[in-house]
Design a protein around this motif. Structure first.
Motif, mmCIF file in Angstrom:
data_model
loop_
_atom_site.group_PDB
_atom_site.id
_atom_site.type_symbol
_atom_site.label_atom_id
_atom_site.label_comp_id
_atom_site.label_asym_id
_atom_site.label_seq_id
_atom_site.Cartn_x
_atom_site.Cartn_y
_atom_site.Cartn_z
ATOM 1 N N VAL A 152 0.850 -1.192 0.000
ATOM 2 C CA VAL A 152 0.000 0.000 0.000
ATOM 3 C C VAL A 152 0.885 1.240 0.000
ATOM 4 O O VAL A 152 2.034 1.212 0.454
ATOM 5 C CB VAL A 152 -0.959 0.017 1.206
ATOM 6 N N MET A 153 0.344 2.333 -0.509
ATOM 7 C CA MET A 153 1.119 3.575 -0.603
ATOM 8 C C MET A 153 1.254 4.223 0.770
ATOM 9 O O MET A 153 0.262 4.585 1.397
ATOM 10 C CB MET A 153 0.436 4.537 -1.571
ATOM 11 N N SER A 154 2.495 4.375 1.222
ATOM 12 C CA SER A 154 2.757 5.026 2.508
ATOM 13 C C SER A 154 3.195 6.466 2.262
ATOM 14 O O SER A 154 3.262 6.937 1.119
ATOM 15 C CB SER A 154 3.860 4.270 3.261
ATOM 16 N N LEU B 293 -9.893 -4.113 -5.763
ATOM 17 C CA LEU B 293 -9.061 -5.233 -5.325
ATOM 18 C C LEU B 293 -9.847 -6.522 -5.114
ATOM 19 O O LEU B 293 -9.311 -7.610 -5.282
ATOM 20 C CB LEU B 293 -8.330 -4.867 -4.035
ATOM 21 N N HIS B 294 -11.119 -6.407 -4.736
ATOM 22 C CA HIS B 294 -11.908 -7.614 -4.462
ATOM 23 C C HIS B 294 -11.866 -8.586 -5.626
ATOM 24 O O HIS B 294 -11.572 -9.777 -5.461
ATOM 25 C CB HIS B 294 -13.359 -7.238 -4.147
ATOM 26 N N GLN B 295 -12.153 -8.083 -6.804
ATOM 27 C CA GLN B 295 -12.150 -8.954 -7.983
ATOM 28 C C GLN B 295 -10.734 -9.360 -8.359
ATOM 29 O O GLN B 295 -10.486 -10.505 -8.739
ATOM 30 C CB GLN B 295 -12.819 -8.250 -9.168
ATOM 31 N N ALA B 296 -9.783 -8.426 -8.220
ATOM 32 C CA ALA B 296 -8.409 -8.701 -8.643
ATOM 33 C C ALA B 296 -7.766 -9.832 -7.846
ATOM 34 O O ALA B 296 -7.028 -10.653 -8.402
ATOM 35 C CB ALA B 296 -7.570 -7.431 -8.519
ATOM 36 N N ILE B 297 -8.063 -9.923 -6.541
ATOM 37 C CA ILE B 297 -7.387 -10.923 -5.715
ATOM 38 C C ILE B 297 -8.021 -12.309 -5.809
ATOM 39 O O ILE B 297 -7.489 -13.267 -5.238
ATOM 40 C CB ILE B 297 -7.330 -10.484 -4.234
ATOM 41 N N GLU B 298 -9.115 -12.412 -6.550
ATOM 42 C CA GLU B 298 -9.767 -13.719 -6.674
ATOM 43 C C GLU B 298 -8.879 -14.743 -7.359
ATOM 44 O O GLU B 298 -9.011 -15.946 -7.120
ATOM 45 C CB GLU B 298 -11.084 -13.576 -7.444
ATOM 46 N N ASN B 299 -7.991 -14.279 -8.236
ATOM 47 C CA ASN B 299 -7.175 -15.203 -9.033
ATOM 48 C C ASN B 299 -5.716 -15.256 -8.595
ATOM 49 O O ASN B 299 -4.852 -15.729 -9.342
ATOM 50 C CB ASN B 299 -7.254 -14.820 -10.514
ATOM 51 N N VAL B 300 -5.425 -14.741 -7.395
ATOM 52 C CA VAL B 300 -4.069 -14.871 -6.852
ATOM 53 C C VAL B 300 -4.165 -15.468 -5.456
ATOM 54 O O VAL B 300 -5.248 -15.560 -4.871
ATOM 55 C CB VAL B 300 -3.348 -13.495 -6.783
ATOM 56 N N ARG B 301 -3.022 -15.885 -4.930
ATOM 57 C CA ARG B 301 -2.970 -16.384 -3.555
ATOM 58 C C ARG B 301 -2.392 -15.266 -2.694
ATOM 59 O O ARG B 301 -1.189 -15.026 -2.692
ATOM 60 C CB ARG B 301 -2.101 -17.642 -3.484
ATOM 61 N N LEU B 302 -3.277 -14.573 -1.988
ATOM 62 C CA LEU B 302 -2.881 -13.397 -1.225
ATOM 63 C C LEU B 302 -2.200 -13.808 0.079
ATOM 64 O O LEU B 302 -2.807 -14.430 0.941
ATOM 65 C CB LEU B 302 -4.095 -12.523 -0.926
ATOM 66 N N GLU B 303 -0.922 -13.409 0.217
ATOM 67 C CA GLU B 303 -0.154 -13.712 1.426
ATOM 68 C C GLU B 303 -0.277 -12.611 2.473
ATOM 69 O O GLU B 303 0.118 -12.802 3.623
ATOM 70 C CB GLU B 303 1.327 -13.905 1.062
ATOM 71 N N GLY B 304 -0.792 -11.461 2.060
ATOM 72 C CA GLY B 304 -0.959 -10.362 2.993
ATOM 73 C C GLY B 304 -0.737 -9.019 2.328
ATOM 74 O O GLY B 304 -0.495 -8.925 1.119
ATOM 75 N N PHE B 305 -0.827 -7.978 3.142
ATOM 76 C CA PHE B 305 -0.541 -6.618 2.686
ATOM 77 C C PHE B 305 0.785 -6.170 3.308
ATOM 78 O O PHE B 305 1.285 -6.794 4.247
ATOM 79 C CB PHE B 305 -1.676 -5.671 3.075
ATOM 80 N N ALA B 306 1.328 -5.082 2.778
ATOM 81 C CA ALA B 306 2.612 -4.579 3.280
ATOM 82 C C ALA B 306 2.626 -3.060 3.210
ATOM 83 O O ALA B 306 1.995 -2.453 2.340
ATOM 84 C CB ALA B 306 3.765 -5.153 2.461
ATOM 85 N N ILE B 307 3.365 -2.463 4.145
ATOM 86 C CA ILE B 307 3.558 -1.011 4.130
ATOM 87 C C ILE B 307 5.009 -0.712 4.472
ATOM 88 O O ILE B 307 5.561 -1.237 5.446
ATOM 89 C CB ILE B 307 2.589 -0.296 5.109
#
Length: 343
Positions: free
Chosen positions: A114-116, A131-145
């Motif tokens: 995310v933009m800090s 992002l809801h639709q975009a993350i459907e086809n990836v394996r989300l490990e988390g967010f980062a800042i």
């Protein structure tokens, strides 16, 4: 004869354990030149710490280090469409900082940055609904800042992270893991207490590997010593010696990073005055070397060569001997040693 990095191994590793205790879930970072130790050595130390995840700078670094570290690898440089494909195993996690990047990594394991207030790269608040639709086809490990080192406006790093946690929660995005950089131990603890359902993982490089300055030391070996009198000519450019003394050839040149310096952000009158003074001396070919002899940092006799440096030691100082070693104050992240010695 070599430029040697000496490591007080027991002290160095004790510092690693101390940092690990302060930051539960620590993600060691190994990027660039491996903070002066090399990728292979830091992969070994990360394994010794029991790390399940090691962060690297680029896909090229991931390709090199994958054979030395058996856990997962997190690439910190964000994915961009059109980048050169590098064959990597499934245990490599890619950072992403755009909606387009998420769509470009179908099936991959990803961490979304995310933009800090750094304003370097990251998903914006306006991107969250997509992002809801975009993350459907990836394996989300988390967010980062990734946070700034200095906060000259008096703002609070924890509040900045909280702001993003609230935005992500309001957008109903999964918040099982948040990777953070440049937080203090007490700041991380505050976040973990406020958001007990989220696992906060600190990505740490400099503080982990270089936090105990007295655990490591560079030494350059003396290769030759030549006595000169005032007015004698020497070196590639045949300059004249300003006084009687010794020309000391020491291991460590530009190929090692000697004489190279990253730009610094100067704050305050005194640091700026010193910077002006150094620049003034450089115009008359007076450049201070990183090498210490007789308790003083010595001047370069001329600009460093590729593998050695020539220093001028005045006649009132002790005469160096071939085989002596001079302590060298070098920046780990821009230095390449000939050998590393554990002691």
């Amino acid at each position: 004869m070599a430029l040697t990095l000496y490591v007080d191994t027991a002290r160095w590793r004790a510092h690693h354990k101390h940092v690990q205790e302060q930051f539960p879930g620590l993600v060691p970072v190994c990027k660039g030149n491996g903070y002066g130790f090399g990728h292979e050595r830091l992969a070994e130390e990360a394994t010794r710490l029991g790390a399940d995840l090691l962060a690297v700078g680029t896909t090229y670094e991931a390709a090199r280090i994958k054979d030395y570290f058996g856990g997962d690898l997190l690439v910190l440089t964000p994915y961009r469409r059109g980048e050169e494909p590098v064959p990597l195993p499934d245990r490599v996690v890619r950072s992403v900082s755009s909606i387009d990047g998420v769509y470009g990594l179908v099936g991959a394991r990803v961490v979304i940055e995310v933009m800090s207030s750094m304003k370097r790269h990251g998903i914006s608040e306006q991107d969250l609904p997509q992002l809801h639709q975009a993350i459907e086809n990836v394996r989300l490990e988390g967010f980062a800042i990734h946070l700034p080192l200095d906060r000259t406006d008096g703002s609070d790093a924890v509040e900045e992270v909280i702001g993003w946690m609230d935005r992500l929660r309001a957008a109903r995005l999964p918040l099982h893991t948040m990777f953070v950089s440049h937080l203090k131990a007490d700041e991380l603890a505050r976040l973990q207490q406020q958001f007990p359902q989220t696992r906060f993982r600190a990505r740490i490089g400099t503080r982990l590997w270089l936090g105990d300055h007295d655990a490591t030391e560079y030494h350059g070996a003396v290769l030759d010593v030549t006595r000169v009198a005032k007015g004698d000519r020497f070196g590639y450019r045949q300059q004249k010696a300003a006084s009687d003394g010794f020309l000391v050839v020491v291991a460590g040149g530009t190929s090692h990073g000697v004489g190279l310096e990253a730009p610094k952000a100067l704050h305050g009158v005194m640091p700026r005055a010193k910077g002006v003074a150094r620049a003034g001396l450089a115009t008359v070919n007076r450049n201070l070397s990183p090498f210490v002899w007789g308790g003083k940092q010595r001047w370069f006799a001329e600009p460093p060569h590729m593998q050695v440096s020539i220093l001028f030691v005045p006649s009132d100082a002790p005469e160096p001997k071939v085989g002596d070693e001079l302590v060298a104050h070098l920046r780990h992240t821009t230095t390449q040693f000939d050998r590393i010695v554990d002691r």
